[in-house]
Design an enzyme around this catalytic site. Sequence first.
Site, PDB file in Angstrom:
ATOM      1  N   HIS A 185       0.841  -1.202   0.000  1.00 61.71           N
ATOM      2  CA  HIS A 185       0.000   0.000   0.000  1.00 61.71           C
ATOM      3  C   HIS A 185       0.873   1.249   0.000  1.00 61.71           C
ATOM      4  CE1 HIS A 185      -3.155   2.676   2.174  1.00 61.71           C
ATOM      5  NE2 HIS A 185      -3.273   2.774   0.883  1.00 61.71           N
ATOM      6  N   GLU A 218       2.844   0.360   3.311  1.00 64.03           N
ATOM      7  CA  GLU A 218       2.343  -0.665   4.235  1.00 64.03           C
ATOM      8  C   GLU A 218       2.397  -2.013   3.514  1.00 64.03           C
ATOM      9  OE1 GLU A 218      -0.860   1.780   6.984  1.00 64.03           O
ATOM     10  OE2 GLU A 218      -1.578   0.942   5.109  1.00 64.03           O
ATOM     11  N   ASN A 269      -4.972   4.319   7.744  1.00 67.08           N
ATOM     12  CA  ASN A 269      -6.372   4.704   7.570  1.00 67.08           C
ATOM     13  C   ASN A 269      -7.226   4.350   8.781  1.00 67.08           C
ATOM     14  OD1 ASN A 269      -6.373   6.130   5.204  1.00 67.08           O
ATOM     15  ND2 ASN A 269      -6.582   4.305   3.928  1.00 67.08           N
TER      16      ASN A 269
HETATM   17  P1  NAI Z   1      -7.207   5.633 -10.952  1.00 67.23           P
HETATM   18  O1  NAI Z   1      -8.648   5.687 -11.259  1.00 67.23           O
HETATM   19  O2  NAI Z   1      -6.372   6.862 -11.084  1.00 67.23           O
HETATM   20  O3  NAI Z   1      -6.517   4.498 -11.867  1.00 67.23           O
HETATM   21  C1  NAI Z   1      -7.042   3.221 -12.015  1.00 67.23           C
HETATM   22  C2  NAI Z   1      -6.601   2.700 -13.379  1.00 67.23           C
HETATM   23  O4  NAI Z   1      -6.899   1.319 -13.440  1.00 67.23           O
HETATM   24  C3  NAI Z   1      -7.318   3.373 -14.535  1.00 67.23           C
HETATM   25  O5  NAI Z   1      -6.368   3.818 -15.487  1.00 67.23           O
HETATM   26  C4  NAI Z   1      -8.203   2.271 -15.116  1.00 67.23           C
HETATM   27  O6  NAI Z   1      -8.349   2.364 -16.527  1.00 67.23           O
HETATM   28  C5  NAI Z   1      -7.431   1.032 -14.719  1.00 67.23           C
HETATM   29  N1  NAI Z   1      -8.237  -0.164 -14.589  1.00 67.23           N
HETATM   30  C6  NAI Z   1      -9.452  -0.294 -13.992  1.00 67.23           C
HETATM   31  N2  NAI Z   1      -9.839  -1.586 -14.012  1.00 67.23           N
HETATM   32  C7  NAI Z   1      -8.847  -2.288 -14.617  1.00 67.23           C
HETATM   33  C8  NAI Z   1      -8.642  -3.676 -14.889  1.00 67.23           C
HETATM   34  N3  NAI Z   1      -9.543  -4.580 -14.560  1.00 67.23           N
HETATM   35  N4  NAI Z   1      -7.487  -4.035 -15.502  1.00 67.23           N
HETATM   36  C9  NAI Z   1      -6.554  -3.124 -15.830  1.00 67.23           C
HETATM   37  N5  NAI Z   1      -6.694  -1.803 -15.592  1.00 67.23           N
HETATM   38  C10 NAI Z   1      -7.824  -1.397 -14.986  1.00 67.23           C
HETATM   39  O7  NAI Z   1      -7.111   5.024  -9.488  1.00 67.23           O
HETATM   40  P2  NAI Z   1      -5.963   5.228  -8.390  1.00 67.23           P
HETATM   41  O8  NAI Z   1      -6.300   6.403  -7.568  1.00 67.23           O
HETATM   42  O9  NAI Z   1      -4.644   5.129  -9.031  1.00 67.23           O
HETATM   43  O10 NAI Z   1      -6.217   3.942  -7.457  1.00 67.23           O
HETATM   44  C11 NAI Z   1      -5.831   2.645  -7.854  1.00 67.23           C
HETATM   45  C12 NAI Z   1      -5.791   1.746  -6.653  1.00 67.23           C
HETATM   46  O11 NAI Z   1      -4.905   2.282  -5.672  1.00 67.23           O
HETATM   47  C13 NAI Z   1      -7.128   1.551  -5.945  1.00 67.23           C
HETATM   48  O12 NAI Z   1      -7.176   0.251  -5.431  1.00 67.23           O
HETATM   49  C14 NAI Z   1      -7.040   2.572  -4.824  1.00 67.23           C
HETATM   50  O13 NAI Z   1      -7.869   2.253  -3.726  1.00 67.23           O
HETATM   51  C15 NAI Z   1      -5.582   2.468  -4.434  1.00 67.23           C
HETATM   52  N6  NAI Z   1      -5.010   3.634  -3.768  1.00 67.23           N
HETATM   53  C16 NAI Z   1      -5.306   4.898  -4.169  1.00 67.23           C
HETATM   54  C17 NAI Z   1      -4.727   5.992  -3.529  1.00 67.23           C
HETATM   55  C18 NAI Z   1      -5.032   7.385  -3.960  1.00 67.23           C
HETATM   56  O14 NAI Z   1      -4.755   8.320  -3.195  1.00 67.23           O
HETATM   57  N7  NAI Z   1      -5.562   7.605  -5.146  1.00 67.23           N
HETATM   58  C19 NAI Z   1      -3.779   5.819  -2.407  1.00 67.23           C
HETATM   59  C20 NAI Z   1      -3.467   4.425  -2.125  1.00 67.23           C
HETATM   60  C21 NAI Z   1      -4.105   3.398  -2.758  1.00 67.23           C
END
Ligand code: NAI
Length: 508
Positions: free
Chosen positions: A144, A156, A194
């Site tokens: 994480h 993490e 969190n």
């Molecule tokens: P984001 O929405 O910016 O990016 C997600 C990406 O994954 C998108 O480009 C999308 O097209 C792609 N995607 C979705 N489903 C897919 C699949 N089945 N196969 C391949 N690509 C796929 O999201 P973000 O913010 O980067 O978050 C991603 C992960 O990281 C989530 O699990 C989130 O909870 C976690 N996270 C986010 C944080 C944040 O501050 N944004 C911090 C720590 C963890």
Amino acid sequence: MARLETDARIAVIGAGTMGAGIAQVAALAGHEVLLHDARGGAAAEAAERIRGQLAGLAAKGRLDSGLAQAAGARVSIADSLEALAPAALTIEAIVEQLEAKQALFRRLETILASDSLLASNTSSIPITAIGAALAHPGRLAGMHFFNPAPRMQLVEIVSGLDTDAATAATLHDTAAAWGKTPVHTRSTPGFIVNRVARPYYAEGLRLLLEQAGDPATLDHILRASGGFRMGPFELMDLIGHDVNFAVTCSVWNAFYQDPRFQPSLVQQELVDAGRLGRKTGQGFHDYRPQAQGPTPRLEAVRAAPADITLHGDSPAAQALADRLQARGITHRRAAAAPDQRIAGIGRAALYLTDGRTATRRAADNGQADTVLLDLALDFAQASCVAIAAARQAGADAIADAVGLLQAAGHEVARIGDVPGMLVMRTVAMLANEAADAVNQGVCTAQAVDQAMRLGVNYPLGPLEWADRLGAASIGTVLNHVAAAYGEDRYRLSPLIQHAIHSARPIHD
Ligand code: NAI
């Protein structure tokens, strides 16, 4: 060291905010990185963004330009999941949905070598639940990262019920080799950060609900007195109330609606109104172009009182004495007082909060002119201090207490007479949550302190802070707050009780 060598290839799936950041970190550490996204073109756009970021760092002189170029060249696009087959570690950062993550890892199991490792960047889904869909969940762990991944130090490393210890150890040492500070945690709701950060928002919201102060003043106190980088209201505005409220609800529900994590009606209302914070122009504060910046309410300047006696040598009394002396303000020193007052100013008495309201303490002591001082990270340095006055205190007595603190060079913010005040209650609740996480085997005491310093920039780890104040003080504050509200929310963690009864620090 169990880390992956730099010749190991790293796959990153999901090229959004987090995936791109993680890919950048791995490439800079020397790995070939394969980037994949389900949306056509997304991975290529992310690779361009990464190269842009690296070039930007080089232009600012923060990174050697040769290293930046080489790292950028190590990021390549994988058009299909099959193309990820050579990866030794695959980090998933796709949409935050259990079914999507399970389906992805199930497919990867059919593509990747049986000894390659799997990691999820999920911030809230149990690693155990993701792993339940896999034939070999032992090689899956959480990794994480925090946003922005290239800048935030903490990672993490989350172990589910089936995660092999060797998997967690390799991911830990690999993150360390990438220049991060990894901490081990078990897959419990909110992991470390969190979960333990919830009281920072929750107690602020509770004080707002009880009209102890406005968001600008409460933020200012936590910054200028508590030493936090941002106050809770401006921080929630930055995170976005939809996101912050959803995390709170998720942790609260995951703990079977334990009142410690109870969401706030105040935040629910902002979400209902669509006032999601900075991104919509309004939250607790107003970010629209014509808006004035938030202004804390500070006490008007009072004359320095003539009759000041400082009692004992507690950190607050000592800092006051030093500050008065440095400013040439006449005062007397006296032995510690039986009622533990820090200062007597004419008829008024000033005490450090012990969790009772000023009104209750005035009644208990038979001292109507009671003014309470909130905790500060360091009274010698604090630019602002917060006070609360008993309902039965006279206006002149309150003015004298304000005058004393101003004469010592502090700004003074007066808040409503709530149990435990703001900084003390927040710190006590953060320490209590941190202690409970340690008590339940989620992580070590060192890990929780490190996580909160690096993941959310706290000035001290909550347990370090508790040890500095003494577990007994935390216990006294929370027991008084619990008695005032009659709520289970403020119950004392067994670990803090152990520290109190053994008279040994929490970090033993
Ligand atoms: P984001 O929405 O910016 O990016 C997600 C990406 O994954 C998108 O480009 C999308 O097209 C792609 N995607 C979705 N489903 C897919 C699949 N089945 N196969 C391949 N690509 C796929 O999201 P973000 O913010 O980067 O978050 C991603 C992960 O990281 C989530 O699990 C989130 O909870 C976690 N996270 C986010 C944080 C944040 O501050 N944004 C911090 C720590 C963890």
